[in-house]
Design an enzyme around this catalytic site. Structure first.
Site, short mmCIF file in Angstrom:
data_model
loop_
_atom_site.label_atom_id
_atom_site.label_comp_id
_atom_site.label_asym_id
_atom_site.label_seq_id
_atom_site.Cartn_x
_atom_site.Cartn_y
_atom_site.Cartn_z
N SER A 107 5.55 11.35 -6.77
CA SER A 107 5.58 10.38 -7.87
C SER A 107 6.91 10.47 -8.62
O SER A 107 7.96 10.19 -8.05
CB SER A 107 4.36 10.60 -8.76
N ASP A 159 -2.75 2.00 -4.07
CA ASP A 159 -2.02 2.51 -5.23
C ASP A 159 -1.70 1.37 -6.19
O ASP A 159 -0.86 0.52 -5.89
CB ASP A 159 -0.73 3.20 -4.76
N HIS A 190 -2.94 6.52 -5.78
CA HIS A 190 -1.70 7.23 -6.12
C HIS A 190 -1.83 8.73 -5.89
O HIS A 190 -0.83 9.44 -5.80
CB HIS A 190 -1.34 6.95 -7.59
#
Length: 209
Positions: A107, A159, A190
Site C-alpha cells: 500500500s 479493492d 485491499h
C-alpha cells in the site's frame, strides 16, 4: 526542510554478497509490521525495515496525502529523496550492498517504493509492490532504467481504493521505461492474502535465488 533519519530494524545474514529486502509498511504500520513476511519470501536475505517519517492521525506513513487516493506529490518527492539518502548512509553503516536492494512494499509502502523506481530508476535491484498506486504523475518521459530490473505487482480485483485501469497503466508505464513487470490480479480487496505471498515467493525464487 532537512532530511531526518528514519527508525529501522536491520537483520543481517552474515553474507557480504546477499541481497537485502527493504520492507516498507502500509498506513498505520511500523518497522516491525512486515518482518514476519520476510521469511516467507525466501532465505538468505538481509532485511532492512523502515518506519515512515510522516504521521496521519497518529498513524505512520511514508508521505502525506491530500485525501483518499490523492497524494501530496511535492511531499512524495521530498520523502523519497529523504529515504534514499538515509538508505545510502545506512548501507555504509550496516555493511549491505546498496546495489542489491529489493523493495517489498504494501500500500503506502509500495507507493514510496514505486516513487523510488521513478526518481532513482537504477537504484533498486527489484521491487515487490502489493496493492500499488502510481505515486507521481506527468513523468512518462523523464525516467528510464538500463538494469531492466524485475518488478512484481499484485492488485485486488475488489479493492475499492485502487482503480484497476490505473494500475494497468502504471504497470505499462514501468514496462515502457525498462522494468520487467509481472502483474497479478487477485480476487480480494485491499488486504493481503495468502495468494499474494505465494506468488511473490515464487517470483523471488525465479529472480533472486
Amino acid at each position: 526542510m532537512d532530511f531526518r533519519p528514519m527508525q529501522y530494524v536491520y537483520e543481517p545474514v552474515g553474507n557480504e554478497s546477499a541481497y537485502t529486502l527493504l520492507l516498507l509498511h502500509g498506513t498505520g504500520g511500523d518497522e516491525r509490521d512486515l518482518l514476519p513476511l520476510a521469511g516467507s519470501l525466501g532465505k538468505g536475505f538481509n532485511v532492512v525495515s523502515l518506519r515512515g517519517n510522516v504521521e496521519e492521525n497518529g498513524m505512520p506513513r511514508f508521505f502525506r496525502r491530500l485525501g483518499l487516493g490523492v497524494f501530496d506529490e511535492e511531499d512524495v518527492h521530498f520523502r523519497t529523496h529523504e529515504m534514499v539518502h538515509f538508505l545510502k548512509e545506512l548501507a555504509a553503516t550496516e555493511g549491505f550492498d546498496i546495489n542489491k536492494l529489493i523493495a517489498v512494499g504494501y500500500s503506502n509502502g509500495a507507493n514510496i517504493a514505486g516513487a523510488a523506481l521513478i526518481l532513482y530508476p537504477e537504484l533498486l535491484a527489484g521491487a515487490v509492490l502489493f496493492r500499488p498506486m502510481q505515486p507521481l504523475s506527468g513523468l512518462e518521459d523523464s525516467f528510464e532504467t538500463q538494469r531492466q530490473q524485475p518488478v512484481f505487482m499484485s492488485s485486488g480485483t475488489e479493492d475499492g481504493m485502487v482503480d484497476p485501469a490505473a494500475t494497468a497503466a502504471y504497470a505499462a508505464l514501468l514496462s515502457a521505461n525498462g522494468f520487467q513487470v509481472s502483474a497479478y490480479n487477485i480476487n480480494t480487496g485491499h488486504n493481503l492474502v495468502h495468494q499474494d505471498i505465494t506468488l511473490a515467493a515464487e517470483w523471488m525464487a525465479n529472480h533472486f535465488q
